[in-house]
Write an enzyme that holds these catalytic residues in place. Sequence first.
Site, PDB file in Angstrom:
ATOM      1  N   LYS A  78      23.094 -29.087  15.755  1.00 50.26           N
ATOM      2  CA  LYS A  78      21.967 -30.009  16.192  1.00 50.26           C
ATOM      3  C   LYS A  78      21.970 -29.894  17.861  1.00 50.26           C
ATOM      4  CE  LYS A  78      21.209 -35.032  15.896  1.00 50.26           C
ATOM      5  NZ  LYS A  78      21.780 -36.363  15.162  1.00 50.26           N
ATOM      6  N   SER A 153      18.228 -39.206  12.337  1.00 49.44           N
ATOM      7  CA  SER A 153      17.818 -38.312  13.519  1.00 49.44           C
ATOM      8  C   SER A 153      18.031 -36.661  13.514  1.00 49.44           C
ATOM      9  CB  SER A 153      18.546 -38.873  14.936  1.00 49.44           C
ATOM     10  OG  SER A 153      19.701 -38.579  14.728  1.00 49.44           O
ATOM     11  N   SER A 177      22.057 -40.972  10.533  1.00 46.58           N
ATOM     12  CA  SER A 177      21.316 -39.649  10.640  1.00 46.58           C
ATOM     13  C   SER A 177      21.853 -38.447  10.261  1.00 46.58           C
ATOM     14  CB  SER A 177      21.478 -39.395  12.226  1.00 46.58           C
ATOM     15  OG  SER A 177      20.588 -40.342  12.748  1.00 46.58           O
TER      16      SER A 177
END
Length: 486
Positions: A78, A153, A177
Amino acid sequence: MTIHTRSVAELAAGLARKEFSAVELAEHFLARIERSNSALNAYVTVTPERALADARAADEARARGAAGPLTGVPLAHKDIFCTDGVRTACGSKMLENFVAPYDATVVERLHAAGTVMLGKTNMDEFAMGSSNETSHFGPVRNPWDLDRVPGGSSGGSAAVVAARLAPVATGTDTGGSIRQPAALVGISGIKPTYGRVSRYGMIAFASSLDQAGIMAPSAEDCALLLQAMAGFDARDSTSVDRPVPDYVAELGAPLQGVRIGLLKEFFAHGLEGPTATLVQAAIDEYRRLGAEIVEVSCPSLPLSVPTYYVVAPAECSSNLSRFDGVRFGHRCKDPRDLMDLYKRSRGEGFGAEVKRRIMTGTYVLSAGYYDAYYLKAQKCRSLISADFKRAFAEVDLLLGPTSPSPAFAIGAKVDDPITMYLNDIYTIGANLAGLPAMSIPCGFDGALPVGLQLIGPHFGESRLLSAAHAYQGVTDFHRRIPAAYA
Ligand code: GLN
């Protein structure tokens, strides 16, 4: 058997058998990225040179007899984790050109374990969002239906794993998330106990809630990766110095006699339709596997969304004050004076959702409203933690839905922040209480995957993973891949 449909554990076995080399594996995934990433917008940075260098090093280590269980396994990070020499943009224009000067502990440990970095994944700006639509780099598309969101997210990490543009990816979970996007794309994801995995080098959103974790096809894969990530780190003051269990060895723990609690508040209202039916079917499956199902209650849990939306913005308003146009990040052109530099750099660098959170956060922390909002929220947070503590005196695990609905259409909720915030109604409690939790696929609503959530007591990752693994031993939802990427 095609390479990319395999789980991480199966790929690791293939590498060990020398069925393919790490370089061949990296090339295979890089070719898939080349073919499919532009439609999905899931990677914001692809690092082919780094991947091939890592892969060559992995092959050499294997030839020397120095390979570990993850040597040569490709992965995506990420874009919230700092990666030495590679852009780390955190979904923001603010950091669009920021090249991190060091690796986050998570990146460093996974690198030391021999993994091969394919690239960095798209995400909501500074991890604020539930749909990946707040990213400066544009929305990510759900591999099951390109007109729908992958959740957020960690939407980029979710999409790359679901479409098998990487066998596994890192994620972070402040309010859901990892779990919510995992649910929306039909993969497994674990948010460990707060303090279990180092946050060093992970760009801060809300420091008392943020936790790094893993998104992968199966619970077994989550165990393999978590093994390499978890453990004390002196560079993170909230890292807990406590031995890391052997998650992989403990995967086979039986479910016989394990007490699983159904939270009354999760099943009370709002949960209906196919999600409710599929979660119910999963409960029946757990009963067949030998678990004892009981009802429990956390009466303060309905306070979790409003509590979170005071605490998280408060912390973010403080954390994001470092982006001032001076030290790093976006700087406006030709500032008139220092105040103009601050205002325009931040005004230009941050997107609408981030600004909304900063404003809410400074408001709830302001002298006049601190007691009414921030202090009140902290009290609610204590009540929620105490409720969970009482529940875990009665049960070993809690079970419920991950998300109230499957993936929604891109654009459907962007103009309505409150509706968007309600996506996290089932996930936020675990963050407020610092508990480990995971989401695993439990079926399909039409063509869209649905997730099942398991929550454990502090440091109960082994139990979570083994309960998820047992379920995956009798179901195959986690093996399904969208037809276009199979
Ligand atoms: N969707 C939640 C938010 O927007 C959670 C985000 C997260 O876990 N990073 O704050």
